[in-house]
Scaffold this motif. Sequence first.
Motif, PDB file in Angstrom:
ATOM      1  N   VAL A 227      -1.168  12.909  43.580  1.00  0.00           N
ATOM      2  CA  VAL A 227      -2.458  13.570  43.806  1.00  0.00           C
ATOM      3  C   VAL A 227      -3.555  12.534  44.045  1.00  0.00           C
ATOM      4  N   LEU A 228      -3.531  11.456  43.266  1.00  0.00           N
ATOM      5  CA  LEU A 228      -4.579  10.441  43.342  1.00  0.00           C
ATOM      6  C   LEU A 228      -4.621   9.750  44.696  1.00  0.00           C
ATOM      7  N   ALA A 229      -3.455   9.442  45.256  1.00  0.00           N
ATOM      8  CA  ALA A 229      -3.412   8.684  46.509  1.00  0.00           C
ATOM      9  C   ALA A 229      -4.194   9.370  47.634  1.00  0.00           C
ATOM     10  N   PRO A 230      -3.971  10.657  47.925  1.00  0.00           N
ATOM     11  CA  PRO A 230      -4.782  11.295  48.979  1.00  0.00           C
ATOM     12  C   PRO A 230      -6.243  11.500  48.587  1.00  0.00           C
ATOM     13  N   VAL A 231      -6.506  11.723  47.304  1.00  0.00           N
ATOM     14  CA  VAL A 231      -7.901  11.876  46.871  1.00  0.00           C
ATOM     15  C   VAL A 231      -8.666  10.573  47.107  1.00  0.00           C
ATOM     16  N   GLY A 232      -7.976   9.448  46.966  1.00  0.00           N
ATOM     17  CA  GLY A 232      -8.614   8.161  47.239  1.00  0.00           C
ATOM     18  C   GLY A 232      -9.089   8.019  48.668  1.00  0.00           C
ATOM     19  N   LEU A 233      -8.546   8.851  49.574  1.00  0.00           N
ATOM     20  CA  LEU A 233      -8.954   8.818  50.985  1.00  0.00           C
ATOM     21  C   LEU A 233     -10.205   9.653  51.261  1.00  0.00           C
ATOM     22  N   LEU A 234     -10.646  10.437  50.297  1.00  0.00           N
ATOM     23  CA  LEU A 234     -11.750  11.372  50.536  1.00  0.00           C
ATOM     24  C   LEU A 234     -13.053  10.703  50.995  1.00  0.00           C
ATOM     25  N   PRO A 235     -13.421   9.522  50.489  1.00  0.00           N
ATOM     26  CA  PRO A 235     -14.648   8.912  51.031  1.00  0.00           C
ATOM     27  C   PRO A 235     -14.587   8.717  52.541  1.00  0.00           C
ATOM     28  N   TRP A 236     -13.414   8.366  53.068  1.00  0.00           N
ATOM     29  CA  TRP A 236     -13.255   8.260  54.526  1.00  0.00           C
ATOM     30  C   TRP A 236     -13.196   9.632  55.179  1.00  0.00           C
ATOM     31  N   ALA A 237     -12.410  10.538  54.601  1.00  0.00           N
ATOM     32  CA  ALA A 237     -12.232  11.867  55.186  1.00  0.00           C
ATOM     33  C   ALA A 237     -13.528  12.667  55.206  1.00  0.00           C
ATOM     34  N   SER A 238     -14.392  12.429  54.210  1.00  0.00           N
ATOM     35  CA  SER A 238     -15.656  13.171  54.147  1.00  0.00           C
ATOM     36  C   SER A 238     -16.782  12.478  54.899  1.00  0.00           C
ATOM     37  N   TYR A 245     -12.000   1.351  55.227  1.00  0.00           N
ATOM     38  CA  TYR A 245     -11.790   1.804  53.855  1.00  0.00           C
ATOM     39  C   TYR A 245     -10.568   2.706  53.776  1.00  0.00           C
ATOM     40  N   GLY A 246     -10.416   3.614  54.757  1.00  0.00           N
ATOM     41  CA  GLY A 246      -9.293   4.535  54.748  1.00  0.00           C
ATOM     42  C   GLY A 246      -7.959   3.820  54.745  1.00  0.00           C
ATOM     43  N   VAL A 247      -7.838   2.779  55.554  1.00  0.00           N
ATOM     44  CA  VAL A 247      -6.583   2.016  55.625  1.00  0.00           C
ATOM     45  C   VAL A 247      -6.299   1.315  54.297  1.00  0.00           C
ATOM     46  N   VAL A 248      -7.322   0.654  53.750  1.00  0.00           N
ATOM     47  CA  VAL A 248      -7.137  -0.057  52.474  1.00  0.00           C
ATOM     48  C   VAL A 248      -6.800   0.932  51.365  1.00  0.00           C
ATOM     49  N   SER A 249      -7.530   2.046  51.319  1.00  0.00           N
ATOM     50  CA  SER A 249      -7.280   3.052  50.296  1.00  0.00           C
ATOM     51  C   SER A 249      -5.873   3.620  50.409  1.00  0.00           C
ATOM     52  N   ALA A 250      -5.413   3.866  51.630  1.00  0.00           N
ATOM     53  CA  ALA A 250      -4.058   4.382  51.824  1.00  0.00           C
ATOM     54  C   ALA A 250      -3.023   3.398  51.290  1.00  0.00           C
ATOM     55  N   GLY A 251      -3.230   2.114  51.587  1.00  0.00           N
ATOM     56  CA  GLY A 251      -2.300   1.099  51.088  1.00  0.00           C
ATOM     57  C   GLY A 251      -2.285   1.027  49.574  1.00  0.00           C
ATOM     58  N   LEU A 252      -3.468   1.105  48.973  1.00  0.00           N
ATOM     59  CA  LEU A 252      -3.550   1.068  47.512  1.00  0.00           C
ATOM     60  C   LEU A 252      -2.898   2.304  46.905  1.00  0.00           C
ATOM     61  N   GLY A 253      -3.070   3.445  47.548  1.00  0.00           N
ATOM     62  CA  GLY A 253      -2.457   4.672  47.054  1.00  0.00           C
ATOM     63  C   GLY A 253      -0.942   4.616  47.116  1.00  0.00           C
ATOM     64  N   VAL A 254      -0.413   4.080  48.220  1.00  0.00           N
ATOM     65  CA  VAL A 254       1.046   3.918  48.342  1.00  0.00           C
ATOM     66  C   VAL A 254       1.551   2.992  47.241  1.00  0.00           C
ATOM     67  N   GLY A 255       0.782   1.941  46.969  1.00  0.00           N
ATOM     68  CA  GLY A 255       1.160   1.028  45.887  1.00  0.00           C
ATOM     69  C   GLY A 255       1.208   1.730  44.539  1.00  0.00           C
ATOM     70  N   PHE A 256       0.237   2.603  44.292  1.00  0.00           N
ATOM     71  CA  PHE A 256       0.210   3.336  43.024  1.00  0.00           C
ATOM     72  C   PHE A 256       1.446   4.231  42.913  1.00  0.00           C
ATOM     73  N   ILE A 257       1.780   4.922  43.991  1.00  0.00           N
ATOM     74  CA  ILE A 257       2.953   5.789  43.987  1.00  0.00           C
ATOM     75  C   ILE A 257       4.222   4.972  43.756  1.00  0.00           C
ATOM     76  N   SER A 281      -2.961  -0.303  37.902  1.00  0.00           N
ATOM     77  CA  SER A 281      -3.985   0.738  37.898  1.00  0.00           C
ATOM     78  C   SER A 281      -5.387   0.147  37.773  1.00  0.00           C
ATOM     79  N   ILE A 282      -5.516  -0.923  36.995  1.00  0.00           N
ATOM     80  CA  ILE A 282      -6.814  -1.596  36.877  1.00  0.00           C
ATOM     81  C   ILE A 282      -7.213  -2.197  38.223  1.00  0.00           C
ATOM     82  N   LEU A 283      -6.245  -2.880  38.849  1.00  0.00           N
ATOM     83  CA  LEU A 283      -6.493  -3.448  40.169  1.00  0.00           C
ATOM     84  C   LEU A 283      -6.859  -2.350  41.165  1.00  0.00           C
ATOM     85  N   TYR A 284      -6.154  -1.229  41.109  1.00  0.00           N
ATOM     86  CA  TYR A 284      -6.382  -0.122  42.048  1.00  0.00           C
ATOM     87  C   TYR A 284      -7.828   0.366  41.982  1.00  0.00           C
ATOM     88  N   LEU A 285      -8.308   0.683  40.790  1.00  0.00           N
ATOM     89  CA  LEU A 285      -9.655   1.248  40.687  1.00  0.00           C
ATOM     90  C   LEU A 285     -10.709   0.244  41.128  1.00  0.00           C
TER      91      LEU A 285
END
Length: 307
Positions: A227-238, A245-257, A281-285
Amino acid sequence: MSIEESRPKVNESRRFGDFFALLKPRVMALAVFTAFVGLMAAPGATDPATAIVALATISAGAGAAAALNMWYDADIDAVMSRTCHRPIPSGRVIANEAVALGLLLSVLSVATLGILVNWLAAALLAFTIFFYVVVYTMWLKRSTPQNIVIGGAAGALPPVIGWAAASNQIGVESLVLFLITFLWTPPHFWALALFKVGDYGKAGIPMMPNVAGELSTRRQIFVYSLVLAPVGLLPWASGFATGVYGVVSAGLGVGFIWYAWKLLASRSDDKNPARALFAYSILYLFAIFATLLIDIVVTRAVTAMGS
């Protein structure tokens, strides 16, 4: 020898360090950083003096909540290896000093933010302190395994406070930042609980691994990561962040998964995947908010140059 000479000398720098430790400076730093990003993301230019006051009072408010948390939790902190060396259980600070510091900082931070910045931000800060101390620390933490899920709202509010300090309103964008942090909190703390399960058991704290079991906790962490990985894309999507940012966020989300999947697939006696996810998770946020901050600053600079 005089009475003054016979008194034991107090190391003032050590005393300061002990009181500063009550404020949980590492937790405070993350809260202030996310508040700063919220402040910078808000529309319009923010006066530097206002920004300094806002961040200073948010820092003080976060420290106040931490001090009151340590005061109330001194009994359980004393039996946990992770917390037994904190100032109160170790005897370096007495409980009355901690509660006095927490209450004083609470009043000063909220009043100063209200008088010098705006009362919406001050009200949000007051609510955050109340929610963390009363709702989370005094009620949820010792009563339900959902403690960190509901209580995580307090830790997710700093970017909303920062946004309100800059704009005197609560924007949808600030709620997106709240949602990212809110969804990040359970997998972050449950990963910690998985390799500190014995500590929480000794203290009688109903963390998810102690109540639902470690396998169930690992499954829930994985679901949260999905759930978190796609939500992390919302700043770009909105629309308030660029594709970078969207690309970096997507990569970080994949890493979290990926880290959550490794934890889910691991043996119950292997604590290293939980430690790895906790660290990631600390690095991610931090990386999500740092990337957003850089994205906003660069976009505004380019826009200003082109106008």
